[in-house]
Structures are given as structure tokens and as C-alpha cells.
Design a protein around this motif. Structure first.
Motif, PDB file in Angstrom:
ATOM      1  N   SER A  17       0.861  -1.178   0.000  1.00  0.00           N
ATOM      2  CA  SER A  17       0.000   0.000   0.000  1.00  0.00           C
ATOM      3  C   SER A  17       0.900   1.231   0.000  1.00  0.00           C
ATOM      4  O   SER A  17       2.084   1.161   0.365  1.00  0.00           O
ATOM      5  N   ALA A  19       0.645   3.639   2.052  1.00  0.00           N
ATOM      6  CA  ALA A  19       0.975   3.883   3.466  1.00  0.00           C
ATOM      7  C   ALA A  19       2.193   3.059   3.898  1.00  0.00           C
ATOM      8  O   ALA A  19       3.076   3.576   4.581  1.00  0.00           O
ATOM      9  N   ALA A  20       2.246   1.806   3.501  1.00  0.00           N
ATOM     10  CA  ALA A  20       3.382   0.951   3.860  1.00  0.00           C
ATOM     11  C   ALA A  20       4.658   1.441   3.195  1.00  0.00           C
ATOM     12  O   ALA A  20       5.729   1.454   3.814  1.00  0.00           O
ATOM     13  N   VAL A  41       0.720   7.182   9.562  1.00  0.00           N
ATOM     14  CA  VAL A  41      -0.309   6.148   9.609  1.00  0.00           C
ATOM     15  C   VAL A  41      -0.564   5.740  11.055  1.00  0.00           C
ATOM     16  O   VAL A  41       0.371   5.576  11.839  1.00  0.00           O
ATOM     17  N   GLY A  44      -4.245   2.110   9.949  1.00  0.00           N
ATOM     18  CA  GLY A  44      -3.941   1.248   8.823  1.00  0.00           C
ATOM     19  C   GLY A  44      -5.150   0.635   8.129  1.00  0.00           C
ATOM     20  O   GLY A  44      -4.992  -0.257   7.295  1.00  0.00           O
ATOM     21  N   CYS A  51      -3.691   9.034   7.211  1.00  0.00           N
ATOM     22  CA  CYS A  51      -2.849   8.754   6.048  1.00  0.00           C
ATOM     23  C   CYS A  51      -3.334   9.450   4.779  1.00  0.00           C
ATOM     24  O   CYS A  51      -2.928   9.080   3.675  1.00  0.00           O
ATOM     25  N   CYS A  63      -3.533   4.110   3.099  1.00  0.00           N
ATOM     26  CA  CYS A  63      -3.602   2.729   3.593  1.00  0.00           C
ATOM     27  C   CYS A  63      -4.522   1.860   2.749  1.00  0.00           C
ATOM     28  O   CYS A  63      -4.448   0.634   2.810  1.00  0.00           O
TER      29      CYS A  63
END
Length: 77
Positions: A17, A19-20, A41, A44, A51, A63
Motif C-alpha cells: 500500500s 501507506a506501507a 499512519v 492502517g 494517512c 492505507c
């Protein structure tokens, strides 16, 4: 694959993602709060809204957005 985070190339693994990908970068901030505090974040899963980022010109939840090659991601102010 490569995404562009604030116009800087960032190598990311397939299936991540946004976000990751941002969390694993040198600067994990997703946005700056109205009070000037850095945010990142939290939950999640899209409930907290921490996010929110501009992704390919649209405000989205990082996310809940999968990375795509060449994607343009900007931190929100």
C-alpha cells in the motif's frame, strides 16, 4: 517498481500500500496537521484518516491504495 514521493523516486515492492511504502521510507510523514505537527499512519484501515495524501492528483487514504508504477504521491499540508 518506482513511485514518486514528493517528486523523489522511491523503490517499492509489488503489492505494498502507499501507506506501507511511505512508512518504510526515510521520512514516514503522510501529512502535517493544522497545528504544524507531523502525522503518520495510525490505524492502517481507513478509519483514523491520518494517512490522507494526494495520490495522482486526488486526495485519498494511503492505507487503502496499492502502489502502481509511476504513481505520484504528495504529502498533504
Amino acid at each position: 517498481m518506482i513511485i514518486y514521493l514528493d517528486q523523489q523516486a522511491l523503490q517499492v515492492a509489488d503489492g505494498l500500500s502507499v501507506a506501507a511504502a511511505v512508512a518504510g521510507s526515510a521520512d514516514p510523514r503522510t501529512r502535517t496537521s493544522c497545528g504544524g505537527q507531523p502525522r503518520t499512519v495510525f490505524c492502517g484501515m481507513g478509519i483514523c484518516q491520518e494517512c490522507r495524501m494526494t495520490i495522482d492528483g486526488r486526495r485519498q487514504l494511503a492505507c487503502q491504495t496499492l502502489c502502481r508504477d509511476g504513481m505520484q504521491v504528495e504529502r498533504s499540508q
